[in-house]
Design a protein around this motif. Structure first.
Motif, PDB file in Angstrom:
ATOM      1  N   GLY A  68      33.553  46.642  39.180  1.00  0.00           N
ATOM      2  CA  GLY A  68      34.347  45.419  39.032  1.00  0.00           C
ATOM      3  C   GLY A  68      35.729  45.573  39.638  1.00  0.00           C
ATOM      4  O   GLY A  68      36.182  44.712  40.400  1.00  0.00           O
ATOM      5  N   VAL A  69      36.393  46.699  39.331  1.00  0.00           N
ATOM      6  CA  VAL A  69      37.733  46.924  39.863  1.00  0.00           C
ATOM      7  C   VAL A  69      37.679  47.042  41.389  1.00  0.00           C
ATOM      8  O   VAL A  69      38.536  46.506  42.092  1.00  0.00           O
ATOM      9  CB  VAL A  69      38.361  48.178  39.238  1.00  0.00           C
ATOM     10  N   VAL A 120      40.745  51.721  41.684  1.00  0.00           N
ATOM     11  CA  VAL A 120      39.487  52.173  41.089  1.00  0.00           C
ATOM     12  C   VAL A 120      39.692  53.510  40.387  1.00  0.00           C
ATOM     13  O   VAL A 120      39.216  53.736  39.262  1.00  0.00           O
ATOM     14  CB  VAL A 120      38.401  52.305  42.175  1.00  0.00           C
ATOM     15  N   GLY A 159      41.327  56.075  33.188  1.00  0.00           N
ATOM     16  CA  GLY A 159      41.782  55.495  31.941  1.00  0.00           C
ATOM     17  C   GLY A 159      43.195  54.949  31.967  1.00  0.00           C
ATOM     18  O   GLY A 159      43.714  54.525  30.945  1.00  0.00           O
ATOM     19  N   GLY A 185      44.175  52.356  33.706  1.00  0.00           N
ATOM     20  CA  GLY A 185      44.185  50.911  33.883  1.00  0.00           C
ATOM     21  C   GLY A 185      44.592  50.549  35.292  1.00  0.00           C
ATOM     22  O   GLY A 185      45.490  51.174  35.876  1.00  0.00           O
ATOM     23  N   HIS A 222      41.548  53.156  37.165  1.00  0.00           N
ATOM     24  CA  HIS A 222      40.663  52.627  36.134  1.00  0.00           C
ATOM     25  C   HIS A 222      39.765  53.741  35.584  1.00  0.00           C
ATOM     26  O   HIS A 222      39.610  53.888  34.368  1.00  0.00           O
ATOM     27  CB  HIS A 222      39.807  51.498  36.696  1.00  0.00           C
ATOM     28  N   ALA A 223      39.218  54.548  36.512  1.00  0.00           N
ATOM     29  CA  ALA A 223      38.295  55.607  36.093  1.00  0.00           C
ATOM     30  C   ALA A 223      39.002  56.641  35.226  1.00  0.00           C
ATOM     31  O   ALA A 223      38.406  57.213  34.313  1.00  0.00           O
ATOM     32  CB  ALA A 223      37.676  56.265  37.323  1.00  0.00           C
ATOM     33  N   GLY A 247      30.064  53.201  37.907  1.00  0.00           N
ATOM     34  CA  GLY A 247      29.759  52.418  36.724  1.00  0.00           C
ATOM     35  C   GLY A 247      30.147  50.960  36.893  1.00  0.00           C
ATOM     36  O   GLY A 247      30.817  50.592  37.871  1.00  0.00           O
ATOM     37  N   GLY A 248      29.756  50.140  35.929  1.00  0.00           N
ATOM     38  CA  GLY A 248      30.008  48.705  36.027  1.00  0.00           C
ATOM     39  C   GLY A 248      31.485  48.364  36.097  1.00  0.00           C
ATOM     40  O   GLY A 248      31.917  47.558  36.920  1.00  0.00           O
ATOM     41  N   GLY A 249      32.302  49.004  35.232  1.00  0.00           N
ATOM     42  CA  GLY A 249      33.729  48.722  35.220  1.00  0.00           C
ATOM     43  C   GLY A 249      34.382  49.096  36.535  1.00  0.00           C
ATOM     44  O   GLY A 249      35.188  48.336  37.091  1.00  0.00           O
ATOM     45  N   GLU A 250      34.013  50.278  37.047  1.00  0.00           N
ATOM     46  CA  GLU A 250      34.580  50.732  38.318  1.00  0.00           C
ATOM     47  C   GLU A 250      34.207  49.776  39.448  1.00  0.00           C
ATOM     48  O   GLU A 250      35.034  49.449  40.307  1.00  0.00           O
ATOM     49  CB  GLU A 250      34.080  52.144  38.648  1.00  0.00           C
TER      50      GLU A 250
END
Lengths: 230, 62, 244
Positions: A137-138, A190, A196, A198, A193-194, A132-135
Motif C-alpha cells: 500500500g505504501v 516503504v 515501524g 511510519g 513503514h516496514a 506484505g499488504g501494508g508495504e
C-alpha cells in the motif's frame, strides 16, 4: 461563432490532455513498452542477487523505484518528439492557448500513460519480492505521489534536448541526478513503514514536492521549449 | 630534506596522492585550454585565407 | 563607467587578456605560501597525524566547487534576463574549472577518508551532494557541446544550471535526512578535530589561491570562446594581430 482572443489555462490543459491521451491510446504498443520495460528490469534484480526472501524484501522498494525512474526516462522521448517532428509543437507555441497550460496537459497525459500504469502493476512487484499488504500500500501511494514529479522534471530535460542527435543519452545524464530526492523519499517511505517508523513524513514530502514541481516546472519547460525554437 | 618529510608518518601515499593528482588535473586543464585556443585561432585563420582566395578569384574573373 | 561597455566581447577580450596574468600570479604566489604553511609551519595533528594535510586542498576545492556553480548560475540568470552574450560565455567558461574542483574534492576526500575513517567512500550527505554536483557540471557541459547553435546552447545551459541550483539544497537535505535514518552506516565527518590557527590560515590562503586560479582559467577560457564565436568580426582579427 466568434474568434476568441483569450483562452484560460484550464482550456489549454484539457485540450492538450485529451489530444495526447487520444494519441497515446492510438499507439498502444508504445504505451506497453515502458510498462514491460519496468517489469523486466524489476524481474532482473532477484536473478542478479540471491533470491533470499529477507534480502528481497529489503531491496524491493529501491528496485521498484529505480525501475520506475528508468521506465519514465524511457518514455520521456515520446513527450515532445513526435509533435516536434511533424511541426505540431511549433503550432502550439504560436497558438492563442497559453503554453504553460498546453505543457501541463501534455505532462499530465504523459503521467497518466506511463506513471499511473506503473502504480497499477506494482502489486506484481510485491508478489515477486514478497512484500506484505501494508508495504505494498505504501509503495503504491509513494509511486502515485512521486511519479508525477518524475514526469514534470523529465519534461524540462526533454524540452532542453529537443531535436538533438544525442538526445536520449543526454536526457538520462541531465535528468537522473535531479531524480535523487524523489528516489530517496519514495523508496524511503516503504522502508520507514516496514521499520515501524511510519511513512507519513516521507509521503507528505512527496506530496509537497509534487505541488511545488507543478508550480515551478511548467515555467522552466516552456522557457526551454521557446529556446529550442528561437 | 629528510625522508620523514615525504613519508608523513606512513601516510605519505595518501597525502602525496592527493596533491599530485590535483596538480595533474590542473596541468591537464591548462593543456586543454591552450589546445582550445590554438584550434579556434587556426579555424579563424583558415576562414580568413579562404575568404581572401575567393575575393582574389572573383577579381581575376571579372 | 558603463556596464554594457564592458559586457561587449570586443572590450572584454583585451581586458581579460590584461587581467588573467595577474590572477595567475596571485594564484601561484598564494599557492606557494599556502603549501609552505601547510607542510612546514602547520604542526602535526594530535588525532589524525600527518594525513590531515590533505585538508589544504580538499576544503578549498570543495568550497570552490560549490561557489563556482553559484557564480555560474548567477551568470546564467543574467544571460537569460538581459540576453547579454558575455555572461552566458562566462558561465560556459566557468563550468570545466568547476567540474575540475569537484573532482579534486571527491578524490582528495577519498584519499583522506581511507586512512582516517577506514573507508574511501560513504553515503554521507556532503559527499553524495558533491557527486551529484559533478554530474550536474558534466550534464551542463555535455548539453552545451551537443547544441550547435551557440545562442540556443547558452540559453538551454542557463535553464539547466538554474534548475540545478534550485535542486542542490533539496538534494543535500534529502540525503542528510535519509542518512539520519540509517545511522551507523555513515561516518560522522562533522566531528572534525579542533583546528589550530595556523591550519585555518593555510586553508584560507589556499582557498584564495584556488579562487584566483579559477578566475585566471575562466578568463583564459572566455577568450578562447570569444575567438570561437566572433570569428567573422573585424576587431577580433585586429586584436589577434596586436597580440602577436
Amino acid at each position: 461563432m466568434t474568434e476568441r482572443e483569450f483562452f484560460g489555462p484550464g482550456e489549454a490543459i484539457s485540450w492538450a490532455l485529451r489530444r495526447d491521451l487520444r494519441l497515446a491510446l492510438r499507439s498502444r504498443g508504445e504505451l506497453g513498452v515502458a510498462l514491460l520495460f519496468f517489469l523486466i528490469v524489476v524481474s532482473l534484480f532477484p536473478l542478479s542477487v540471491n533470491p533470499d526472501p529477507k534480502l528481497l524484501r529489503t531491496i524491493a522498494p529501491g528496485i521498484a523505484w529505480v525501475s520506475a525512474l528508468l521506465a519514465t526516462l524511457l518514455a520521456l522521448g515520446r513527450l515532445f518528439n513526435n509533435d516536434y517532428a511533424d511541426g505540431t509543437l511549433e503550432q502550439m507555441l504560436l497558438s492563442p492557448l497559453p503554453l504553460p497550460g498546453i505543457v501541463g496537459g501534455k505532462v499530465l497525459a504523459h503521467w497518466i500513460s506511463t506513471g499511473l500504469p506503473l502504480v497499477l502493476v506494482s502489486p506484481l512487484v510485491a508478489v515477486q519480492f514478497g512484500l506484505g499488504g501494508g508495504e505494498l500500500g505504501v509503495l503504491m501511494v509513494s509511486l502515485l505521489l512521486g511519479t508525477p514529479i518524475l514526469s514534470m522534471l523529465g519534461a524540462i530535460g526533454a524540452a532542453l534536448t529537443l531535436g538533438l542527435r544525442a538526445a536520449p543519452v543526454l536526457l538520462a545524464l541531465l535528468v537522473l541526478p535531479l531524480y535523487v530526492p524523489v528516489l530517496i523519499f519514495g523508496a524511503g517511505a516503504v522502508e520507514a513503514h516496514a521499520s515501524g517508523l511510519g511513512a507519513g513524513g516521507h509521503l507528505s514530502l512527496l506530496a509537497a514536492g509534487t505541488l511545488l514541481a507543478g508550480l515551478a516546472t511548467p515555467w522552466a519547460t516552456c522557457t526551454a521549449l521557446r529556446i529550442a525554437y528561437e | 630534506m629528510n625522508t620523514d618529510f615525504f613519508a608523513l608518518g606512513g601516510h605519505g601515499l595518501y597525502v602525496w596522492g592527493s596533491y599530485l593528482v590535483t596538480a595533474l588535473v590542473m596541468v591537464v586543464e591548462i593543456v586543454l585550454l591552450r589546445h582550445r585556443r590554438r584550434q579556434a585561432v587556426e579555424i579563424l585563420q583558415q576562414e580568413a585565407e579562404l575568404a581572401e582566395e575567393i575575393t582574389k578569384s572573383n577579381e581575376s574573373t571579372s | 563607467m558603463n556596464f554594457y561597455h564592458y559586457a561587449a566581447p570586443a572590450t572584454f577580450y583585451p581586458l581579460a587578456g590584461k587581467l588573467w596574468p595577474w590572477f595567475a600570479a596571485i594564484a601561484a604566489l598564494l599557492g606557494l605560501i599556502g603549501l609552505y604553511i601547510g607542510f612546514v609551519v602547520a604542526p602535526t595533528d594530535a588525532q589524525q597525524g600527518e594525513v590531515y594535510r590533505v585538508i589544504f586542498i580538499h576544503v578549498p576545492a570543495a568550497w570552490m566547487s560549490m561557489f563556482i556553480y553559484l557564480v555560474m548560475a548567477g551568470y546564467c540568470a543574467l544571460g537569460l534576463a538581459f540576453k547579454t552574450r558575455l555572461s552566458a560565455m562566462m558561465a560556459s567558461a566557468l563550468a570545466p574549472t568547476g567540474a575540475m574542483f569537484t573532482f579534486v574534492a571527491l578524490w582528495t576526500g577519498a584519499l583522506w577518508g581511507k586512512p582516517t575513517w577506514g573507508t574511501w567512500w560513504a553515503w554521507d550527505a556532503r559527499m553524495t551532494s558533491e557527486l551529484i554536483l559533478l554530474f550536474l557540471y558534466l550534464g551542463f557541459i555535455a548539453l552545451q557541446s551537443a547544441i550547435e547553435d551557440p545562442r540556443r546552447a547558452d540559453r538551454a545551459g542557463a535553464v539547466l544550471a538554474l534548475v540545478g541550483v534550485v535542486n542542490i539544497p533539496i538534494i543535500y537535505f534529502s540525503v542528510k535526512w535519509w542518512n539520519t535514518l540509517h545511522q551507523g552506516a555513515s561516518v560522522s565527518l562533522t566531528a572534525a578535530p579542533k583546528m589550530a590557527e595556523t591550519m585555518l590560515w593555510g586553508m584560507l590562503i589556499m582557498a584564495l589561491a584556488a579562487w584566483a586560479y579559477a578566475i585566471a582559467m575562466s578568463l583564459l577560457r572566455v577568450r578562447a570562446i570569444i575567438i570561437e564565436r566572433e570569428r567573422q568580426t573585424e576587431w577580433l582579427v585586429e586584436a589577434l594581430e596586436a597580440e602577436r
